[in-house]
Design a protein around this motif. Sequence first.
Motif, PDB file in Angstrom:
ATOM      1  N   HIS A 226       0.978 -13.316   1.729  1.00 31.34           N
ATOM      2  CA  HIS A 226       0.157 -12.208   2.192  1.00 31.34           C
ATOM      3  C   HIS A 226       0.743 -10.938   1.594  1.00 31.34           C
ATOM      4  O   HIS A 226       1.956 -10.823   1.411  1.00 31.34           O
ATOM      5  N   ILE A 227      -0.094  -9.971   1.309  1.00 34.83           N
ATOM      6  CA  ILE A 227       0.338  -8.727   0.674  1.00 34.83           C
ATOM      7  C   ILE A 227       1.481  -8.052   1.438  1.00 34.83           C
ATOM      8  O   ILE A 227       2.381  -7.476   0.822  1.00 34.83           O
ATOM      9  N   VAL A 228       1.493  -8.162   2.760  1.00 29.19           N
ATOM     10  CA  VAL A 228       2.561  -7.508   3.526  1.00 29.19           C
ATOM     11  C   VAL A 228       3.919  -8.163   3.289  1.00 29.19           C
ATOM     12  O   VAL A 228       4.955  -7.526   3.481  1.00 29.19           O
ATOM     13  N   GLU A 229       3.930  -9.421   2.861  1.00 27.97           N
ATOM     14  CA  GLU A 229       5.188 -10.102   2.563  1.00 27.97           C
ATOM     15  C   GLU A 229       5.835  -9.563   1.289  1.00 27.97           C
ATOM     16  O   GLU A 229       7.037  -9.733   1.096  1.00 27.97           O
ATOM     17  N   LEU A 230       5.049  -8.961   0.441  1.00 27.49           N
ATOM     18  CA  LEU A 230       5.547  -8.488  -0.856  1.00 27.49           C
ATOM     19  C   LEU A 230       5.713  -6.974  -0.899  1.00 27.49           C
ATOM     20  O   LEU A 230       5.804  -6.379  -1.970  1.00 27.49           O
TER      21      LEU A 230
ATOM     22  N   VAL B   4       1.600   2.909  -4.330  1.00 28.71           N
ATOM     23  CA  VAL B   4       0.442   2.014  -4.344  1.00 28.71           C
ATOM     24  C   VAL B   4       0.303   1.329  -2.989  1.00 28.71           C
ATOM     25  O   VAL B   4      -0.794   1.254  -2.426  1.00 28.71           O
ATOM     26  N   TYR B   5       1.403   0.848  -2.456  1.00 26.36           N
ATOM     27  CA  TYR B   5       1.363   0.181  -1.151  1.00 26.36           C
ATOM     28  C   TYR B   5       0.850   1.143  -0.082  1.00 26.36           C
ATOM     29  O   TYR B   5       0.002   0.788   0.734  1.00 26.36           O
ATOM     30  N   GLU B   6       1.358   2.346  -0.103  1.00 26.61           N
ATOM     31  CA  GLU B   6       0.944   3.354   0.880  1.00 26.61           C
ATOM     32  C   GLU B   6      -0.558   3.627   0.778  1.00 26.61           C
ATOM     33  O   GLU B   6      -1.261   3.687   1.790  1.00 26.61           O
TER      34      GLU B   6
ATOM     35  N   ALA C  17      -0.878   0.276   3.585  1.00 27.71           N
ATOM     36  CA  ALA C  17      -0.153   0.781   4.750  1.00 27.71           C
ATOM     37  C   ALA C  17      -1.029   0.962   5.988  1.00 27.71           C
ATOM     38  O   ALA C  17      -0.602   0.637   7.106  1.00 27.71           O
ATOM     39  N   MET C  18      -2.230   1.448   5.825  1.00 29.03           N
ATOM     40  CA  MET C  18      -3.120   1.652   6.971  1.00 29.03           C
ATOM     41  C   MET C  18      -3.451   0.312   7.642  1.00 29.03           C
ATOM     42  O   MET C  18      -3.420   0.190   8.868  1.00 29.03           O
TER      43      MET C  18
END
Length: 100
Positions: free
Chosen positions: A62-66, A74-76, A80-81
């Motif tokens: 899952h994207i949150v694992e990476l 980019v993540y923010e 992030a939301m």
Amino acid sequence: MDLENQARIKELCEKFGNTDLIVLLGGAEAEASGLAAETVSAGDPTFAGPLAGVPLGLKAYHIVELKDEIDATVYEDQVAMMEMVIDVDAIISEVSTYRA
């Protein structure tokens, strides 16, 4: 995971093999993310799509694992939301089950 995505993943795996491919998930629910991880690893458990009975052996994350592997800006901007409103621990627990 819809049938079109199953077909795409199957084609990519046939073209490139399963050694260097991973599947990146972004679902908001643990159960749906786990189902997608199971589908690309062991085959579609609903026996409804192109991956029915086709164990590709792909690892799904899952994207949150990476998070630590992705540029912070980019993540923010992109994740992030969502991270604030999903059950991150439940999703990671569910998805990681299919990598064991």
